[in-house]
Each structure stands twice: as C-alpha cells, then as structure tokens.
Design a protein around this motif. Structure first.
Motif, PDB file in Angstrom:
ATOM      1  N   HIS A 142      34.604  71.393  31.662  1.00 47.12           N
ATOM      2  CA  HIS A 142      35.174  72.090  32.103  1.00 47.12           C
ATOM      3  C   HIS A 142      35.530  72.537  30.446  1.00 47.12           C
ATOM      4  CE1 HIS A 142      34.662  71.551  35.903  1.00 47.12           C
ATOM      5  NE2 HIS A 142      35.045  73.126  36.365  1.00 47.12           N
TER       6      HIS A 142
ATOM      7  N   CYS B 224      26.497  66.825  27.396  1.00 45.20           N
ATOM      8  CA  CYS B 224      24.932  67.684  27.924  1.00 45.20           C
ATOM      9  C   CYS B 224      24.306  66.569  28.033  1.00 45.20           C
ATOM     10  CB  CYS B 224      24.980  68.802  26.973  1.00 45.20           C
ATOM     11  SG  CYS B 224      23.603  69.571  27.935  1.00 45.20           S
TER      12      CYS B 224
ATOM     13  N   ILE C 216      29.514  75.861  30.690  1.00 42.79           N
ATOM     14  CA  ILE C 216      29.616  75.750  31.768  1.00 42.79           C
ATOM     15  C   ILE C 216      27.976  77.075  32.883  1.00 42.79           C
ATOM     16  CG2 ILE C 216      31.163  76.247  34.134  1.00 42.79           C
ATOM     17  CD1 ILE C 216      33.604  75.721  32.429  1.00 42.79           C
ATOM     18  N   VAL C 217      27.886  77.419  32.249  1.00 41.42           N
ATOM     19  CA  VAL C 217      27.032  78.830  33.200  1.00 41.42           C
ATOM     20  C   VAL C 217      25.656  78.129  32.395  1.00 41.42           C
ATOM     21  CG1 VAL C 217      25.649  81.289  32.790  1.00 41.42           C
ATOM     22  CG2 VAL C 217      27.885  80.586  33.209  1.00 41.42           C
ATOM     23  N   ILE C 218      25.601  77.841  31.658  1.00 39.51           N
ATOM     24  CA  ILE C 218      24.101  77.625  30.567  1.00 39.51           C
ATOM     25  C   ILE C 218      24.036  75.416  31.230  1.00 39.51           C
ATOM     26  CG2 ILE C 218      23.154  76.984  29.210  1.00 39.51           C
ATOM     27  CD1 ILE C 218      23.873  79.905  28.081  1.00 39.51           C
TER      28      ILE C 218
ATOM     29  N   ASN D  55      28.764  72.506  35.111  1.00 36.76           N
ATOM     30  CA  ASN D  55      30.492  73.196  35.243  1.00 36.76           C
ATOM     31  C   ASN D  55      30.509  71.329  35.586  1.00 36.76           C
ATOM     32  OD1 ASN D  55      29.298  72.264  37.944  1.00 36.76           O
ATOM     33  ND2 ASN D  55      30.594  73.673  39.200  1.00 36.76           N
TER      34      ASN D  55
ATOM     35  N   HIS E 227      33.089  78.861  28.773  1.00 34.78           N
ATOM     36  CA  HIS E 227      32.722  79.016  29.601  1.00 34.78           C
ATOM     37  C   HIS E 227      30.675  79.251  29.638  1.00 34.78           C
ATOM     38  CE1 HIS E 227      36.666  79.123  31.675  1.00 34.78           C
ATOM     39  NE2 HIS E 227      35.986  79.265  32.792  1.00 34.78           N
ATOM     40  N   ILE E 228      30.264  79.974  28.525  1.00 37.77           N
ATOM     41  CA  ILE E 228      28.913  80.387  28.563  1.00 37.77           C
ATOM     42  C   ILE E 228      28.709  78.510  28.502  1.00 37.77           C
ATOM     43  CG2 ILE E 228      27.203  80.359  26.132  1.00 37.77           C
ATOM     44  CD1 ILE E 228      29.529  82.393  25.423  1.00 37.77           C
TER      45      ILE E 228
END
Length: 259
Positions: A179, A211, A171-173, A176, A168-169
């Motif tokens: 997952h 990424c 996904i936020v940074i 999305n 989740h870190i």
C-alpha cells in the motif's frame, strides 16, 4: 574501499546492515547513527554513502566512524560504521545500489535495510522491519505510511494527496500486496537484492523493486510507521508543487511501464 574490509564468516549468517545515502545531512546524521546503534542488537553494520556533501557530512561521519572500527577478529565484531565517499557520482538509486553491493559482497550481510537520513523515518522502527523477515518469514519488509497504525505528519496536504494518488494508481495496476509503493523504508534478504537490482533515477526505484519482488514470488510484509518532519536541513524533494509533479510523473511512468 576501506582497508579494514574483511570476510566476516562467523557472523555473516546473522549480520544486518543499514545503508544511509547522504547529501548535506550534517546536522541529522550523527543523531541518526546514534539512534540506530542504540536500537539494533549486534552484529550490526552501517554503511554511509556520501556524495561529497559540501556541508561536510562525510567528514562528520568519518570522525564518528573512528569509534566503531571494523575488527580483523570476527569474534570481536559487534558494531561497525563505514563511510564510502563518492566524488563525481550522484543520485539516490545508484548510491543505494553501491551500498547494497558493499553490504552483501564485502561484508556478507544477510539482511540489508535502508532509509532516509532526515530522521523522518524513526530509526527505532528498523528492528521491526528486520523482525518481519526473521520471525514472520518475509523476504522483503516495507515501512508503510498507508496501513493501519501508519501515517504521515511530515508533509502538507498537497504532498499527502499526491502520494495517495500515486500509490492508489500503483495498487490498481500492480496489485494490493503493498500500500506504500513509494516508501523508501526497506529491509530485504540479500538473496532478493542479489537477484533484483535497483532501477530508476529517484524514488521510482521503490515501485519497481516492490513490483518485481512480488512478481518473482517473494513474500512482502508491510510494517506501519509514522513519517515525521525532518529535524534539520532542506528536503531533497517536494520543494514546491512543480517539484512534486515533476517527480510524480516519473513514478506514474514507472507504474505504467510495469503493467
């Protein structure tokens, strides 16, 4: 280099290859190879990269590979198993990169996949990853525990919570579009892997790869899978809380480096 290595010009347009990095997986590797070969249509190649396992994993694979030799006649090729034994080298990321380079440069594979060798990732799901590329137009397919239909029953509550936090870190940074940034259950077109080489000491390579692939404009697709307990042997990570936190800090550092 295997002395049977040749250029498979007539099959390279459809050849799929799975990379299996091994260290002390003697009891798991043969069931894994059999299940992969039973799941995948030809032409299909498996490359095992063994880091001189003291439990004899390499010797077991070498004997098994005799049943799936590479042919010097393209038309005869259906299934192949290749062992690459490394002495004096170790590490997940560079083992994977060695396998990727061999799959593409030596054998002309167009789609390359890889997975853990402890049977926690179902071999029968590899065709699903490949179909996402062949039929859904993906450039890279990710086996995901954290989308609908996926799950993790292999790890305890502590490990699942830490994985959830790290993802989740990310996904936020990082976005999305994925997952399960720490998946390690991957299929990709060779052109993606020729442009983006793996970086990192352990599982953080996956965060970095996903990424950079997304930022390069490649299409990523997630395929749900259920992570199940390993069948035999000892886990290479997650031995205790300290081990999880030690590897987790590298994952988080990679996420912030990619900001």
């Amino acid at each position: 280099m295997n002395d049977q290595t040749i250029s498979y010009e007539s099959i390279s347009s459809q050849l799929c290859c799975t990379i299996l990095p091994t260290y002390n997986e003697r009891d798991n590797i043969i069931p894994l190879l059999n299940r992969l070969l039973a799941s995948m249509p030809p032409p299909y190649l498996i490359i095992v990269i063994d880091d001189n396992s003291p439990d004899g994993t390499g010797q077991v694979v070498a004997e098994f590979a005799k049943c799936y030799p590479l042919s010097h006649q393209d038309s005869e090729f259906k299934y192949g198993v290749v062992l690459q034994s490394r002495i004096g080298e170790k590490g997940l990321t560079n083992a994977l990169q060695r396998g990727i380079d061999d799959a593409i440069d030596l054998y002309g594979a167009k789609i390359v996949t890889w997975m853990d060798c402890d049977l926690s990732m179902p071999p029968e799901d590899v065709p699903k990853l490949i179909k996402s590329i062949q039929e859904r137009g993906a450039d890279l397919a990710v086996g995901s525990r954290w989308v609908a239909g996926g799950g993790d029953i292999a790890h305890g509550k502590m490990a699942r919570i830490l994985s959830w936090i790290i993802n989740h870190i990310a996904i936020v940074i990082l976005g999305n579009q994925v997952h399960d940034y720490t998946s390690g259950f991957i299929a990709a077109r060779s052109r993606v892997l020729k442009k983006i080489r793996l970086r990192g000491d352990y599982g953080e390579y996956c965060i970095d790869l996903l990424c950079r692939a997304s930022r390069s404009g490649y299409k990523l697709v997630e395929v749900p899978y259920l992570c199940v307990p390993r069948k035999s042997g000892e886990s290479k990570t997650g031995i205790n809380l300290f081990d999880y936190l030690d590897k987790g800090k590298h994952y988080v550092a990679t996420i912030f480096r990619l900001m």
